[in-house]
Design a protein around this motif. Sequence first.
Motif, short mmCIF file in Angstrom:
data_model
loop_
_atom_site.label_atom_id
_atom_site.label_comp_id
_atom_site.label_asym_id
_atom_site.label_seq_id
_atom_site.Cartn_x
_atom_site.Cartn_y
_atom_site.Cartn_z
N UNK A 57 -8.66 -4.77 5.72
CA UNK A 57 -9.63 -5.83 5.43
C UNK A 57 -8.96 -7.09 4.89
N UNK A 58 -8.02 -6.90 3.95
CA UNK A 58 -7.42 -8.06 3.28
C UNK A 58 -6.01 -8.38 3.76
N UNK A 92 0.97 -1.90 9.65
CA UNK A 92 -0.23 -1.30 10.26
C UNK A 92 -1.39 -1.44 9.28
N UNK A 93 -2.52 -1.85 9.76
CA UNK A 93 -3.70 -1.98 8.91
C UNK A 93 -4.65 -0.81 9.09
N UNK A 94 -4.63 0.13 8.16
CA UNK A 94 -5.52 1.29 8.21
C UNK A 94 -5.99 1.65 6.80
N UNK A 95 -7.18 2.21 6.71
CA UNK A 95 -7.64 2.73 5.43
C UNK A 95 -6.80 3.94 5.05
N UNK A 96 -6.72 4.22 3.75
CA UNK A 96 -5.89 5.31 3.24
C UNK A 96 -6.24 6.64 3.91
N UNK A 97 -7.53 6.90 4.06
CA UNK A 97 -7.97 8.16 4.66
C UNK A 97 -7.51 8.27 6.12
N UNK A 98 -7.51 7.13 6.82
CA UNK A 98 -7.04 7.12 8.21
C UNK A 98 -5.55 7.40 8.29
N UNK A 99 -4.78 6.80 7.38
CA UNK A 99 -3.32 6.96 7.39
C UNK A 99 -2.91 8.43 7.36
N UNK A 100 -3.46 9.19 6.40
CA UNK A 100 -3.03 10.59 6.28
C UNK A 100 -3.45 11.40 7.51
N UNK A 101 -4.63 11.10 8.05
CA UNK A 101 -5.08 11.82 9.25
C UNK A 101 -4.26 11.45 10.48
N UNK A 120 -1.79 11.72 0.56
CA UNK A 120 -1.36 10.39 0.17
C UNK A 120 -1.84 10.08 -1.22
N UNK A 121 -0.91 9.70 -2.08
CA UNK A 121 -1.26 9.27 -3.44
C UNK A 121 -0.98 7.78 -3.53
N UNK A 122 -2.04 7.01 -3.36
CA UNK A 122 -1.91 5.56 -3.30
C UNK A 122 -2.02 4.93 -4.68
N UNK A 123 -1.23 3.88 -4.90
CA UNK A 123 -1.31 3.13 -6.15
C UNK A 123 -2.67 2.43 -6.24
N UNK A 124 -3.17 2.26 -7.45
CA UNK A 124 -4.47 1.60 -7.59
C UNK A 124 -4.44 0.15 -7.09
N UNK A 125 -5.54 -0.22 -6.47
CA UNK A 125 -5.81 -1.63 -6.13
C UNK A 125 -7.26 -1.86 -6.50
#
Length: 165
Positions: A57-58, A92-101, A120-125
């Motif tokens: 998105x951003x 690559x622009x993907x949501x976190x859930x998409x990336x792991x799948x 995936x353990x993503x840092x907070x945003x």
Amino acid sequence: MSRNSKELEGITLLGNQNVKYEYSYTPEVLEVFENKHIENDYWVKFNCPEFTTLCPMTGQPDFATIYIKYIPDVKMVESKSLKLYLLSFRNQGDFHEDVVNIIMKDLIKLMQPRYIEVWGKFLPRGGISIDPYCNYGKPDTKYETLAWHRMQEHDLHSLEKIDNR
């Protein structure tokens, strides 16, 4: 014990000093080699603490540690090719859930493992972190049961230790 040329057939990136680094999604870079211990069930675990991708998105960068655990069958993923593959998510622009799948499905297609899980353990945003988890067990085997059990029990019995933030 040295490896013969037949065992290394198809491995082109390991030891290659002239590797081209791709910064856009490139699953073709993944390579496999033969599991020499096919009679054993055993875990292979990869930790990638410097994983980056982009928010779709951003366009802002998202940082994570990606954990990949699998029980191999006939084929195993070569680690340098996996590193280059994970690097290819950088733009690559993907949501976190998409990336792991996506990672899990690409590795299933490549290796056809007995069992695999990707976390995936993503840092907070924006004040929130997202830690998606997915898994797969080969259908109609004990690994399918293992997948369901690990999904039910995922992160349930341990106090979560966040080591990348």
